[in-house]
Design an enzyme around this catalytic site. Structure first.
Site, short mmCIF file in Angstrom:
data_model
loop_
_atom_site.label_atom_id
_atom_site.label_comp_id
_atom_site.label_asym_id
_atom_site.label_seq_id
_atom_site.Cartn_x
_atom_site.Cartn_y
_atom_site.Cartn_z
N ARG A 70 0.84 -1.22 0.00
CA ARG A 70 0.00 0.00 0.00
C ARG A 70 0.87 1.26 0.00
O ARG A 70 0.56 2.25 -0.65
CB ARG A 70 -0.96 0.00 1.20
N GLN A 101 -10.27 10.62 6.53
CA GLN A 101 -10.11 9.27 7.09
C GLN A 101 -8.95 8.56 6.37
O GLN A 101 -8.55 7.47 6.76
CB GLN A 101 -11.39 8.45 6.89
N VAL A 103 -5.26 7.63 4.92
CA VAL A 103 -3.89 7.60 5.49
C VAL A 103 -2.85 7.93 4.42
O VAL A 103 -1.66 7.97 4.71
CB VAL A 103 -3.61 6.22 6.14
N HIS A 119 -7.26 8.84 10.91
CA HIS A 119 -6.85 7.44 10.98
C HIS A 119 -5.35 7.25 10.82
O HIS A 119 -4.89 6.14 10.54
CB HIS A 119 -7.60 6.61 9.92
N GLY A 187 -16.65 11.09 -0.87
CA GLY A 187 -16.07 9.76 -1.06
C GLY A 187 -15.92 8.93 0.20
O GLY A 187 -14.88 8.30 0.41
N SER A 189 -18.11 5.98 2.70
CA SER A 189 -19.33 5.17 2.87
C SER A 189 -20.05 5.58 4.15
O SER A 189 -21.21 5.26 4.36
CB SER A 189 -18.96 3.69 2.93
N1 APR Z 1 -15.74 9.75 -6.28
C1 APR Z 1 -16.56 9.86 -5.20
N2 APR Z 1 -16.86 8.82 -4.39
C2 APR Z 1 -16.30 7.62 -4.69
C3 APR Z 1 -15.44 7.42 -5.79
C4 APR Z 1 -15.17 8.56 -6.61
N3 APR Z 1 -14.37 8.48 -7.68
N4 APR Z 1 -15.06 6.11 -5.82
C5 APR Z 1 -15.65 5.51 -4.76
N5 APR Z 1 -16.40 6.41 -4.09
C6 APR Z 1 -17.16 6.21 -2.85
C7 APR Z 1 -17.82 4.86 -2.70
O1 APR Z 1 -19.13 4.90 -3.27
C8 APR Z 1 -17.89 4.73 -1.16
O2 APR Z 1 -19.07 5.35 -0.66
O3 APR Z 1 -16.21 6.27 -1.81
C9 APR Z 1 -16.68 5.53 -0.69
C10 APR Z 1 -15.56 4.65 -0.17
O4 APR Z 1 -16.05 3.98 0.96
P1 APR Z 1 -15.04 3.04 1.78
O5 APR Z 1 -14.30 2.16 0.84
O6 APR Z 1 -15.85 2.44 2.89
O7 APR Z 1 -13.97 4.05 2.37
P2 APR Z 1 -14.11 4.97 3.65
O8 APR Z 1 -15.50 5.49 3.80
O9 APR Z 1 -13.01 5.98 3.57
O10 APR Z 1 -13.79 3.94 4.85
C11 APR Z 1 -13.66 4.49 6.14
O11 APR Z 1 -12.87 2.32 6.89
O12 APR Z 1 -11.55 0.45 6.57
C12 APR Z 1 -11.65 1.65 7.24
O13 APR Z 1 -9.87 2.95 8.06
C13 APR Z 1 -10.52 2.59 6.88
O14 APR Z 1 -10.54 5.00 6.68
C14 APR Z 1 -11.21 3.81 6.29
C15 APR Z 1 -12.60 3.71 6.88
#
Ligand code: APR
Length: 246
Positions: A70, A101, A103, A119, A187, A189
């Protein structure tokens, strides 16, 4: 969509205290995988085997191999137009603080200065015993790397599942959420806490929530404006509209 972007721009131009909360989605267009969704990291790897303190103590080498992969990805990635759009909004004095969130170091490399990293930082390693920290300009050669100060092993300076977030980061993030009159959520979830609570705090204190995401998230139900699409496409257009109206 353009009328929604115009509506969002008008709210932002009138804002006194705009903050942003970003997640892995803002770095997706830089080639860094997100965590959830079909292509997400958690669809290929088990977080309990790679992103918990127990997993690390059980097998530090395996965890470091995954982080080395990574780290390589982050170092070869570049900030995308979404990171740059937020940095521009900060330069214009409109975006007061960005809470991430993520890193990776893409917000910093795009020029964002006022940044809260909830994070941790994948490009920092810290000793499990004495707290010694070092910046990583490349993945460590020997895995797990040894602490030059006390000889114990170093770990990635990131927050794993089940671990507390850095107290100062949390305090600052929630304080800025209470003061914000608008939050731009990009971006994420929204399913991981306490970060996922931040937009709710803004809302509960009377602020407006604007979300940019390719699909609905756990935040969408409380948004005032939902801009569906890629952050790298939507944010530059939003900033252009803000410039026109400002
Ligand atoms: N533009 C906008 N949104 C996007 C794009 C994009 N190009 N690509 C993906 N997404 C959205 C997805 O629809 C999803 O809602 O980004 C989000 C990513 O969600 P996760 O993968 O759950 O990431 P995140 O919300 O940052 O996770 C939070 O979970 O695993 C832990 O520590 C880790 O910081 C992370 C935390």
């Amino acid at each position: 969509m353009s009328d929604l972007i115009e509506k969002a721009a008008k709210i932002i131009v009138k804002s006194k205290n705009l903050i942003a909360l970003t997640g892995a989605g803002i770095s997706a267009e830089s080639g860094i995988p997100t965590f959830r969704g079909e292509e997400g990291l958690w669809s290929k790897y088990k977080p309990e085997e790679l992103a918990t303190p127990e997993a690390f103590m059980r097998n530090p080498r395996i965890v470091w191999e995954w982080y080395a992969w990574r780290i390589d990805m982050v170092l070869s990635a570049k900030p995308n137009p979404a990171h740059r759009a937020l940095a521009e909004l900060e330069d214009m004095g409109i975006l007061k603080i960005t809470i991430t969130q993520n890193v990776d170091n893409l917000h910093e490399r795009a020029g964002t200065k006022k940044l809260i990293k909830l994070h941790g930082d994948i490009l920092t390693a810290r000793c499990v015993s004495c707290g010694y920290k070092q910046h990583l300009s490349a993945p460590p050669k020997d895995l797990p790397p040894k602490c030059p100060s006390c000889g114990d092993i170093l770990r990635p300076d990131v927050v794993w599942f089940g671990e507390p977030l850095p107290a100062k980061a949390i305090e600052e993030a929630f304080e800025s959420a209470r003061r914000a009159d608008v939050i731009l959520v990009v971006g994420t979830s929204g399913v991981v806490y306490p970060a996922g609570l931040i937009p709710h705090v803004v809302k509960n204190y009377g602020g407006k929530v604007i979300e940019v995401n390719v699909s609905e998230s756990a935040i969408t139900e409380i948004t005032d404006i939902f801009l569906r699409g890629h952050a790298g496409k939507i944010l530059p257009v939003l900033v252009l509209k803000i410039k026109e109206l400002a």
